[in-house]
Each structure stands twice: as structure tokens, then as C-alpha cells.
Motif scaffolding. Structure first.
Motif, PDB file in Angstrom:
ATOM      1  N   GLY A 110      18.967  53.065 121.310  1.00 40.04           N
ATOM      2  CA  GLY A 110      19.008  51.917 120.304  1.00 40.04           C
ATOM      3  C   GLY A 110      20.246  51.924 119.435  1.00 40.04           C
ATOM      4  N   LEU A 111      20.369  53.343 118.829  1.00 43.40           N
ATOM      5  CA  LEU A 111      21.482  53.512 118.064  1.00 43.40           C
ATOM      6  C   LEU A 111      22.903  53.529 118.835  1.00 43.40           C
ATOM      7  N   GLY A 112      22.845  53.754 120.174  1.00 42.07           N
ATOM      8  CA  GLY A 112      24.213  53.465 121.038  1.00 42.07           C
ATOM      9  C   GLY A 112      24.390  51.846 121.005  1.00 42.07           C
ATOM     10  N   VAL A 113      23.455  51.089 121.179  1.00 44.25           N
ATOM     11  CA  VAL A 113      23.375  49.801 121.232  1.00 44.25           C
ATOM     12  C   VAL A 113      23.953  49.362 119.877  1.00 44.25           C
ATOM     13  N   VAL A 114      23.650  49.748 118.794  1.00 47.15           N
ATOM     14  CA  VAL A 114      24.222  49.123 117.411  1.00 47.15           C
ATOM     15  C   VAL A 114      25.888  49.386 117.565  1.00 47.15           C
ATOM     16  N   LEU A 115      26.246  50.501 118.079  1.00 50.10           N
ATOM     17  CA  LEU A 115      27.632  51.142 117.974  1.00 50.10           C
ATOM     18  C   LEU A 115      28.414  50.097 119.148  1.00 50.10           C
ATOM     19  N   ALA A 116      27.773  49.971 120.102  1.00 52.65           N
ATOM     20  CA  ALA A 116      28.258  48.916 121.180  1.00 52.65           C
ATOM     21  C   ALA A 116      28.225  47.616 120.705  1.00 52.65           C
ATOM     22  N   LEU A 117      27.402  47.057 119.821  1.00 49.38           N
ATOM     23  CA  LEU A 117      27.505  45.558 119.445  1.00 49.38           C
ATOM     24  C   LEU A 117      28.696  45.632 118.572  1.00 49.38           C
ATOM     25  N   ARG A 118      28.687  46.496 117.695  1.00 49.70           N
ATOM     26  CA  ARG A 118      29.900  46.285 116.645  1.00 49.70           C
ATOM     27  C   ARG A 118      31.349  46.559 117.417  1.00 49.70           C
ATOM     28  N   ALA A 119      31.450  47.375 118.469  1.00 55.10           N
ATOM     29  CA  ALA A 119      32.634  47.379 119.050  1.00 55.10           C
ATOM     30  C   ALA A 119      32.680  45.929 119.841  1.00 55.10           C
TER      31      ALA A 119
END
Length: 334
Positions: free
Chosen positions: A180-189
Motif C-alpha cells: 500500500g505504501l508502495g502504491v502511494v509512491l507509484a501513484l505520485r510518480a
């Protein structure tokens, strides 16, 4: 390349007995079959999907977020630092030719599940599952290129075809575990800039906020979202996602749950067009973009690796991980 096991050679490996019991034992070195090489394990990240093996026991050595060094004299990658791509794949079926190596139609086997994995000193790896890691990526972060970055990055790239960043508006991430935290960073990117996160764990929610997300109360129904990334795997969260997703929006099932899921076809479900998408792992061609994600947010990903320990300490640290005391601990074997 067919290499027989080393005569009288022994290594240490974790044995998952079931009933939440792990022992570290001396076992025979693994066989290295045709088209495979031996990898000396350097780091293996712990993963919540291994809880089922912790509870029920494992036929093979567990551990599937593996990074190590190829030990195969004469092989072109001998001595190279590599991450291990866990889905075996044939390379010639329709899915593989399309680039969907994680969904191979001919081979259904996963390293750490149906064959030996990385909670051990050595692991045999098919040649086409070796992913060379650039020298600027430190050992302890390298395993994150697989589940934490690979699974989350693929999920966001995949749904971007349906709900692009320019049309998404509010995005909700349900579950602030490693993926989920990885998803947050991927969304931002990838350009999604209005991200909310729901998780009952206050410390994980705080990390999500430090990554640029906003807190959303668990179970709150006051806001609707064009895109929901469900990363917890909880059936209650999935059902809530069906309620909260906007018409023509997308609910992406990233988290896993092996238990049967019953969907109640109430008014919200029946009277709304929406996409419900399941994504799994990542295609091997995503590895380079995943490396770039890690480079872009290296400091953020370092926050997730909150424990490193040797093989003898795996049983106690796996129990701590299962209690939620650690986010993404890493087994370190050098």
C-alpha cells in the motif's frame, strides 16, 4: 546448464512446520537443474503472504523476495548481484510474447511456493528469472524491487489505462502495508496527486502521510473516489470499496486473500457501472521502471526496511512481523 548438487555440501535454511513454528536447520544444498543457476542469498524481505505457510507449514523453503549473488562459474552472470523474479515463465506462450511473464500460460510455479525459496543460504534460480541489480542500489533495498515496488507499480500502471491521472481526482489507498505504501509512491510518480490512505495502524498511516498522502478514516463513507487501490486483502475493505467507488471508476484488488469472498449484490452494486480489476505481481519488462521508482524515492523506501537480522533470528522476527511490529524486515545473510 545442468549442475548436480555439491557432494556432501550442507547449508542452513528455515523450515516452516506450521502452527506458527519455524526452525533453522542444516539441509542439503539444492539441486540446480537444466537452465538454472545457483544464487547465494544476500537479502530476503519478509512478506505477509508467507503467513499462510507460517500457519499451515511449507513443503519447500519459503521466502520469495530474494536478492543475491550468482555463484555459477562460467555463467555470464557469475558474481553479479541479482534480484529473483519469482514466476517461472516459458518465454514463448501467447502471454509471455505479449510481455505478461507473470501470467505464463505454460508454467505455473512460483519460487518460494512450489519450489525452494530464499529463507536459506542458497537458492536455485532459472536463468530467465535473474534480474541484474545496478550497483547504486544498496543490498537492503534491492528486495523491494520485487513485491513492494514491482507489485504496486504494476497495479498503478495497469489501472492507468482505465482511470488516468488526469481524470482520477481523489484516489483512495486501502491498507498502508508495504505494498500500500508502495502504491502511494507509484501513484505520485505517475501523476496522481490527491491521494488518501485508510489504515487502522496509526504509525503506518503516519508514514503514508510523510509520503504525501492524506489520512482517511477507516470505514468512512462520506467521500467517493474515482480510483480505489485495495491493498489490505480484507473482504470488508473490498466490499466498502464497491460502495465508495464512483460510477465509471475503478476498484483495484491488489491485496491477496485466499478465503472465499461473498459479494452482496445490494443496490450500490447493481445500480452502478464500475471496473473491478485484479492485478498480480509485475511483467519482467517493468523491472527497469521499478529501478527508476526506487531511485526516485530511495529515502522513502528506506523508511520501510525497519529490521535486519541473520537466519538464526528469523523465527522471532517473523513472529514480530506477524504481530505488525515491523513493516518490511529483511533477512540478511552476509
Amino acid at each position: 546448464m545442468n549442475v548436480s548438487p555439491r557432494p556432501n555440501s550442507i547449508m542452513q535454511a528455515a523450515v516452516f512446520h506450521g502452527n506458527d513454528r519455524i526452525t533453522i536447520e542444516r539441509v542439503a544444498m539444492p539441486d540446480v537443474g537444466p537452465g538454472e543457476v545457483l544464487v547465494r542469498v544476500s537479502r530476503t524481505a519478509l512478506c505477509g503472504s508467507d503467513f499462510k505457510l507460517w500457519h499451515k507449514g511449507a513443503e519447500f523453503t519459503a521466502g520469495h523476495e530474494i536478492f543475491g549473488v550468482v555463484e555459477q562459474p562460467g555463467h555470464r552472470l557469475h558474481g553479479r548481484r541479482c534480484a529473483v523474479y519469482i514466476p517461472l515463465h516459458c518465454g514463448h506462450c501467447a502471454a509471455c510474447k505479449r510481455g505478461d511473464t507473470q501470467m505464463c500460460l505454460e508454467v505455473s510455479s512460483l519460487i518460494g511456493w512450489n519450489r525452494p525459496g530464499g529463507y536459506a543460504e542458497y537458492v536455485p534460480v532459472p536463468e530467465n528469472c535473474l534480474l541484474p541489480v545496478p550497483d547504486d542500489i544498496e543490498d537492503s533495498l534491492a528486495p523491494l524491487l520485487l513485491d513492494t515496488i514491482g507489485t504496486s507499480g504494476h497495479a498503478v500502471r495497469f489501472v492507468g489505462r482505465v482511470v488516468p491521472a488526469s481524470e482520477a481526482g481523489h484516489v483512495l489507498v486501502m491498507g498502508a502495508g508495504p505494498v500500500g505504501l508502495g502504491v502511494v509512491l507509484a501513484l505520485r510518480a505517475l501523476g496522481y496527486d490527491d491521494i488518501y490512505v485508510a489504515d487502522p495502524n496509526a504509525s503506518r498511516l503516519k508514514i503514508a502521510q510523510s509520503f504525501g498522502a492524506k489520512a482517511h478514516p477507516v470505514g468512512d463513507t462520506s467521500k467517493r473516489f474515482a480510483l480505489i487501490m485495495e491493498c489490505s486483502g480484507a473482504h470488508a475493505a473490498r466490499n466498502l470499496g464497491i460502495e465508495l467507488v464512483l460510477p465509471r471508476g475503478a476498484l483495484v484488488l491488489v491485496g491477496e486473500n485466499a478465503a472465499p469472498w461473498t459479494i452482496e449484490e445490494g443496490k450500490v452494486f447493481r445500480r452502478k457501472d464500475f471496473y473491478m480489476i485484479r492485478t498480480f505481481y509485475f511483467p519482467i519488462q517493468d523491472f527497469e521502471p521499478n529501478v527508476e521508482l526506487l531511485r526516485k524515492y530511495k529515502e522513502e523506501y528506506r523508511v520501510l526496511v525497519d529490521g535486519e537480522f541473520g537466519l538464526s533470528a528469523l523465527p522471532e522476527n517473523f513472529a514480530r512481523f506477524a504481530k505488525g511490529e515491523l513493516i518490511k524486515p529483511v533477512l540478511a545473510l552476509d
